[in-house]
Design a protein around this motif. Structure first.
Motif, PDB file in Angstrom:
ATOM      1  N   VAL A   6      70.296 -99.507 -80.396  1.00  0.00           N
ATOM      2  CA  VAL A   6      70.706-100.904 -80.496  1.00  0.00           C
ATOM      3  C   VAL A   6      71.490-101.138 -81.778  1.00  0.00           C
ATOM      4  CG1 VAL A   6      69.868-103.287 -80.674  1.00  0.00           C
ATOM      5  CG2 VAL A   6      68.739-101.675 -79.126  1.00  0.00           C
ATOM      6  N   ILE A   7      72.559-101.921 -81.676  1.00  0.00           N
ATOM      7  CA  ILE A   7      73.323-102.362 -82.843  1.00  0.00           C
ATOM      8  C   ILE A   7      73.599-103.862 -82.718  1.00  0.00           C
ATOM      9  CG2 ILE A   7      74.440-100.141 -83.256  1.00  0.00           C
ATOM     10  CD1 ILE A   7      76.961-101.290 -81.884  1.00  0.00           C
ATOM     11  N   ARG A   8      73.961-104.486 -83.845  1.00  0.00           N
ATOM     12  CA  ARG A   8      74.520-105.833 -83.802  1.00  0.00           C
ATOM     13  C   ARG A   8      76.009-105.707 -84.078  1.00  0.00           C
ATOM     14  NH1 ARG A   8      73.038-110.964 -83.308  1.00  0.00           N
ATOM     15  NH2 ARG A   8      74.388-112.556 -84.239  1.00  0.00           N
ATOM     16  N   GLY A  24      66.034-108.965 -91.582  1.00  0.00           N
ATOM     17  CA  GLY A  24      65.150-107.990 -92.204  1.00  0.00           C
ATOM     18  C   GLY A  24      64.007-107.530 -91.323  1.00  0.00           C
ATOM     19  N   LYS A  25      63.805-108.184 -90.168  1.00  0.00           N
ATOM     20  CA  LYS A  25      62.756-107.727 -89.258  1.00  0.00           C
ATOM     21  C   LYS A  25      63.178-106.407 -88.610  1.00  0.00           C
ATOM     22  CE  LYS A  25      60.887-112.288 -88.101  1.00  0.00           C
ATOM     23  NZ  LYS A  25      60.590-113.261 -87.004  1.00  0.00           N
ATOM     24  N   THR A  26      62.203-105.558 -88.358  1.00  0.00           N
ATOM     25  CA  THR A  26      62.504-104.279 -87.730  1.00  0.00           C
ATOM     26  C   THR A  26      61.744-104.156 -86.416  1.00  0.00           C
ATOM     27  OG1 THR A  26      60.784-103.195 -89.066  1.00  0.00           O
ATOM     28  CG2 THR A  26      63.044-103.066 -89.869  1.00  0.00           C
ATOM     29  N   TYR A  27      62.412-103.520 -85.458  1.00  0.00           N
ATOM     30  CA  TYR A  27      61.859-103.367 -84.114  1.00  0.00           C
ATOM     31  C   TYR A  27      61.992-101.912 -83.687  1.00  0.00           C
ATOM     32  CZ  TYR A  27      62.448-108.432 -84.156  1.00  0.00           C
ATOM     33  OH  TYR A  27      62.397-109.760 -84.494  1.00  0.00           O
ATOM     34  N   LEU A  28      60.978-101.419 -83.031  1.00  0.00           N
ATOM     35  CA  LEU A  28      60.998-100.078 -82.480  1.00  0.00           C
ATOM     36  C   LEU A  28      61.236-100.175 -80.983  1.00  0.00           C
ATOM     37  CD1 LEU A  28      60.605 -97.053 -83.174  1.00  0.00           C
ATOM     38  CD2 LEU A  28      58.214 -97.333 -82.481  1.00  0.00           C
ATOM     39  N   PHE A  29      62.416 -99.749 -80.551  1.00  0.00           N
ATOM     40  CA  PHE A  29      62.738 -99.669 -79.130  1.00  0.00           C
ATOM     41  C   PHE A  29      62.290 -98.309 -78.608  1.00  0.00           C
ATOM     42  CE2 PHE A  29      65.421-102.940 -80.785  1.00  0.00           C
ATOM     43  CZ  PHE A  29      65.622-103.834 -79.746  1.00  0.00           C
ATOM     44  N   PHE A  30      61.856 -98.269 -77.355  1.00  0.00           N
ATOM     45  CA  PHE A  30      61.380 -97.010 -76.790  1.00  0.00           C
ATOM     46  C   PHE A  30      61.419 -97.085 -75.271  1.00  0.00           C
ATOM     47  CE2 PHE A  30      57.803 -99.845 -77.142  1.00  0.00           C
ATOM     48  CZ  PHE A  30      56.988 -99.581 -76.054  1.00  0.00           C
ATOM     49  N   PHE A  87      65.331-100.303 -85.321  1.00  0.00           N
ATOM     50  CA  PHE A  87      66.455-101.211 -85.539  1.00  0.00           C
ATOM     51  C   PHE A  87      66.053-102.296 -86.519  1.00  0.00           C
ATOM     52  CE2 PHE A  87      68.433-105.312 -84.318  1.00  0.00           C
ATOM     53  CZ  PHE A  87      69.763-105.014 -84.630  1.00  0.00           C
ATOM     54  N   GLU A  88      66.879-102.493 -87.555  1.00  0.00           N
ATOM     55  CA  GLU A  88      66.652-103.568 -88.518  1.00  0.00           C
ATOM     56  C   GLU A  88      67.644-104.689 -88.263  1.00  0.00           C
ATOM     57  OE1 GLU A  88      65.847-104.316 -93.267  1.00  0.00           O
ATOM     58  OE2 GLU A  88      66.753-102.409 -92.620  1.00  0.00           O
TER      59      GLU A  88
END
Length: 312
Positions: A30-32, A279-285, A274-275
């Motif tokens: 994922v990117i922004r 500043g929040k970070t998420y783990l995609f899986f 993904f940050e």
């Protein structure tokens, strides 16, 4: 008509049905970019009856909230090099350009890392030096998959998965490139003569793969998949100060597969950290509960303390 029976769904629950008629999305990144989120995934070949796994491509989905995703495009294989398929994307935004790193698929020990670039995140121009990387040395079969490219210490680090010469055990290595190398083949220098991360604990089976990197203070954290698909594959974490020497944080998985009857009981695998801008970070899986007949992608929020990451 085929009916899909699923367990209780997480908030994000994405599976592309456009290629084979059932939900099937793997290997998220994922990117922004350009005011929205883009997610690149491995997209399966059309089913031909012989299950030959050839013809893989890369799917592109977009979102405005990281929860609801819509498929908007495919990046299909291009040319003789990619004729059997491409997959396992990694996307890196540099200024106003998306750089896509991915692997050829279907060539066994000859699969290698390729690169392409785009100014809209959808239409990509191939690097003329493709494939840009495959490893060398007696420790490796020469195969390179699961690219992760990360900017650190004023150079680009390319993390990859490879196998031993017998093509039995999956493990990881690293190469580096200067910032002005344009990601060309000649810019990469391999920085290991043995694995930087290899199966060690029972839950990892014969496989460590799917590196995803984030920096927090002086540490790099590497989220990785342990064990082959549905064995079950689960997610572990290692850390490093130099990007070359890594220590695993635990002998247990950080993110496990689900309990029997849950949507991810067969596995929780191939992570991407993904940050976001806040500043929040998420783990995609990726996960499934039918031993790989379907594949969905979800995410969990990650918190941080002095010991490293934790599941919020």
């Amino acid at each position: 008509m085929t009916t899909f029976v699923v367990a209780a769904q997480p908030e994000m629950y994405y599976g592309d049905t456009s290629r084979i008629g059932r939900p099937f999305s793997k290997d998220p990144h994922v990117i922004r970019f350009d005011g929205r989120y883009l997610m690149y995934t491995s997209a399966p070949p059309a089913e031909t009856g012989d299950n030959d796994m050839q013809g893989w491509g890369i799917g592109v989905a977009e979102s405005t909230d990281l929860i609801n995703w819509q498929k908007i495009a495919d990046v299909p294989p291009e040319g003789e090099l990619e004729a059997k398929g491409i997959c396992a994307p990694c996307a890196l935004v540099v200024n106003d350009t998306v750089h896509l790193f991915y692997q050829t698929y279907g060539n066994w020990r000859n699969d290698a890392i390729c690169h392409a670039w785009s100014t809209d995140g959808i239409h990509f121009t191939r690097n003329t030096t493709n494939p840009i990387f495959h490893p060398n040395g007696e420790w490796t079969s020469g195969r390179a998959i699961d690219a992760e490219v990360y900017l650190f210490n004023n150079q680009y680090y390319l993390y990859f998965a490879t196998r031993d010469p017998d093509m039995r055990t999956q493990m990881m290595g690293v190469a580096v490139s200067p910032l002005d190398g344009d990601f060309k083949r000649e810019s990469w220098t391999q920085k290991c003569d043995k694995p930087i991360l290899a199966p060690q604990f029972p839950w990892e089976g014969l496989c460590t793969e799917g590196a995803s990197i984030i920096q927090k203070d002086d540490w790099l954290y590497l989220f990785y998949a342990g064990a082959y698909n549905n064995k079950p594959q689960q997610v572990g974490v290692a850390r490093s100060r130099d990007g070359l020497t890594w220590e695993k944080l635990s002998n247990k998985p950080f993110l496990t597969n689900g309990d029997p009857g849950t949507w991810n009981s067969s596995e929780s695998g191939h992570p991407h950290i993904f940050e976001d801008q806040d500043g929040k970070t998420y783990l995609f899986f990726q996960g499934n509960n039918d031993n790989g007949n379907t594949w969905y992608i979800s995410k969990v929020e990650i918190g941080w303390n002095n010991s490293g990451p934790y599941l919020k």
